[in-house]
Design a protein around this motif. Sequence first.
Motif, short mmCIF file in Angstrom:
data_model
loop_
_atom_site.label_atom_id
_atom_site.label_comp_id
_atom_site.label_asym_id
_atom_site.label_seq_id
_atom_site.Cartn_x
_atom_site.Cartn_y
_atom_site.Cartn_z
N PHE A 162 -12.13 17.23 -41.12
CA PHE A 162 -12.19 16.03 -40.28
C PHE A 162 -12.98 16.30 -39.00
O PHE A 162 -13.77 15.45 -38.56
CB PHE A 162 -10.79 15.54 -39.95
CG PHE A 162 -10.76 14.24 -39.20
CD1 PHE A 162 -11.12 13.05 -39.83
CD2 PHE A 162 -10.41 14.20 -37.86
CE1 PHE A 162 -11.11 11.85 -39.14
CE2 PHE A 162 -10.41 13.01 -37.16
CZ PHE A 162 -10.76 11.82 -37.80
N GLU B 33 -10.71 8.80 -46.66
CA GLU B 33 -9.42 9.02 -46.01
C GLU B 33 -8.31 8.52 -46.93
O GLU B 33 -8.28 7.34 -47.27
CB GLU B 33 -9.37 8.29 -44.67
CG GLU B 33 -8.03 8.43 -43.94
CD GLU B 33 -7.64 9.88 -43.74
OE1 GLU B 33 -6.65 10.31 -44.39
OE2 GLU B 33 -8.31 10.60 -42.95
N ASN C 154 -3.48 7.98 -40.77
CA ASN C 154 -4.66 8.61 -40.17
C ASN C 154 -5.78 7.60 -39.98
O ASN C 154 -6.49 7.60 -38.97
CB ASN C 154 -5.15 9.76 -41.04
CG ASN C 154 -4.27 10.99 -40.95
OD1 ASN C 154 -3.43 11.09 -40.07
ND2 ASN C 154 -4.46 11.92 -41.88
N TRP C 155 -5.94 6.73 -40.97
CA TRP C 155 -7.01 5.71 -40.92
C TRP C 155 -6.82 4.81 -39.70
O TRP C 155 -7.80 4.44 -39.03
CB TRP C 155 -6.97 4.90 -42.20
CG TRP C 155 -8.03 3.87 -42.37
CD1 TRP C 155 -7.89 2.52 -42.26
CD2 TRP C 155 -9.40 4.09 -42.73
NE1 TRP C 155 -9.08 1.88 -42.52
CE2 TRP C 155 -10.02 2.82 -42.82
CE3 TRP C 155 -10.16 5.23 -42.99
CZ2 TRP C 155 -11.37 2.67 -43.15
CZ3 TRP C 155 -11.50 5.08 -43.31
CH2 TRP C 155 -12.10 3.81 -43.38
N TYR D 88 -9.16 7.27 -36.39
CA TYR D 88 -10.56 6.85 -36.53
C TYR D 88 -10.97 5.94 -35.38
O TYR D 88 -11.38 4.79 -35.56
CB TYR D 88 -10.77 6.19 -37.89
CG TYR D 88 -10.80 7.18 -39.03
CD1 TYR D 88 -11.99 7.59 -39.61
CD2 TYR D 88 -9.61 7.74 -39.50
CE1 TYR D 88 -12.01 8.52 -40.63
CE2 TYR D 88 -9.62 8.68 -40.52
CZ TYR D 88 -10.82 9.06 -41.08
OH TYR D 88 -10.84 10.00 -42.10
N LYS E 222 -16.23 1.96 -40.73
CA LYS E 222 -15.12 2.11 -41.68
C LYS E 222 -15.23 1.03 -42.74
O LYS E 222 -15.36 -0.15 -42.43
CB LYS E 222 -13.79 1.98 -40.94
CG LYS E 222 -13.55 3.05 -39.90
CD LYS E 222 -12.42 2.69 -38.95
CE LYS E 222 -11.08 2.62 -39.64
NZ LYS E 222 -9.98 2.31 -38.70
#
Length: 604
Positions: free
Chosen positions: A267, A280, A285-286, A290, A302
């Motif tokens: 990452f 991802e 986390n997304w 990000y 994204k």
Amino acid sequence: MRADCFTRFFATLGAIAILGTTAWAEPQHGIAMYGDPALPPDFAHLPYANPDAPTGGRVVTGEVGSFDSLNPHSRLGSVPWQLRFLAYESLMGRSYGEPFSLYGLLAESVEADPEGQWVEFHLRPEARFSDDSPVTVEDVIWSYETLGTEGHPRYRSAWENVAGIEPVGERGIRITFVEANREMALLMGMRPILKAAQWDGVDFATSGLDIVPITTAPYVITDYEAGRYVSLTRDPDYWGADLPFRRGTNVIDEVRLEFFGDATAMFEAFTSGIINTIRETNAANWEQNYDFPRIQSGEVVKSLIPHQRPTGMTGFVMNGRTPAFEDWRVREAMIQAFNFEFINQTINGGSEPRITSYFANSVLAMEPGPAQGRVAEFLEPFADALLPGALEGYEMPVSDGSEANRAGTRAALSLMEEAGYSIENGVMVGPDGEPFSFEILLQQGSSENQSIINIYVEALSRLGISPRISTVDSAQYRERTDAFDFDMTYYRRGLSLSPGNEQRLYWGCEMAETQGSRNLMGVCNPAIEAMIDRMLTSDSLEDYQAAVRALDRILTAGRHVIPIWHSPVSRIAHVRELRYPETLPIYGDFLNFHPDVWWYEEAE
């Protein structure tokens, strides 16, 4: 997913029901499992490819782990998984805009027996290897025989149903099958073709980094460093660039695969620009991670890619060959003790749905409640041997979301007692008085799996169970899982909208004792074998779907895997110069989507 994709998909399924079998015994441009392929002989390009996509640019992806081989067709060694799809091609190419249809690639036509006894391919005269030598009938026959006898188990299983392969005329190959099997015609069209002369005097089964393959694919391996990276470059002289099947695909000049020791390092490589695209898999986390400067500036974007393919099975598989997990009640206890709702909230913020069966999220999924209709008919002959839930209906446990998971813990304790276990001095022991324990095998670099297991181990301690956790490098992990040397390990099996012969590789009896096979759970069940047979011999959509739904019930009620979550979308972050078409395949971000139909275009 866009409405036009779904319309085409369900129209194709409708055609299956109406057409049944097609009189295949004449040369055709393509072939489908049922009915006719959706694209006509004069199709211009795949519907999800951009025929005007410019060439140029590069894709740099990241992978956690290492590699010690460039031969993805051998059982030995660890290989970058993308090489099977980027560096090799086959007689026919698959369209992921349909459940299961193939179109001519190295072969200009295909002819198949309506009963499924044989298939015949005719090579294109212009087909070439990357060294500009022609692809010959001899290369095809050598490839099929070598993969079938010395290659990875994924090839050997289907090859056992081949009675013979022979040349037909100057550019034809006929393959005859031991028994009628309609899917075999399609499977044979998807075998990678290698140059036979390159392997003269070489032990194919043990080759690793010593041979850079000469292939027919749009990309060739131009550089690599063991365990660190592989670089594939678009061949400017690729023979098939103007084929309708290839138009608008594989236009990026370089695809580079970078390898990292763990997900954190990968990452960081993405945020700093060392790699320029990343998938991802963690929803939390997304949402949380990000928002770094390159995204704020618009340099990185994204993208969400929806799909309607089966969830498959992702989770932690229990090896039924080991004494610890022979008893289904013990396996069910392990599932009850796994506090999915709490773990999902901790890891994903609770946003990801749980996998409820192997074919969930699709038209092939088992239906809730008792088996009915054709599904019940197919299962009835095995009623006495089926595990509880297969006929009556089976559902994953649902906790209240609290860390304690008291209901799940009580259910697990009750099941362990039924299986002959008890708690003595705070330790779960078996009838022999020995503590119940097992090993959880993990691969280095998977921080998410480690986090999941840490929470799970804490829950198991409430049952008096203390599993051992072993974390090994990718080479050791491959060696141990190939030898079935584990009790529990991470597990992932992707499934398609057209399951067939590959199901034997995943959970067939023969594969249960074949080292290196994909039947990690060690299941061998006559009911599973029968459902796979029905799938392969069905001549109607109703019977085919019923067989798959029955298989789904048997596998799910088998309690072989502790399921975790799935994503009905793929999450891909990438530099803004990387683009993909508006029209998406029904499989979404699946094989041959990224980077195959992407292109690189400088932002205006």
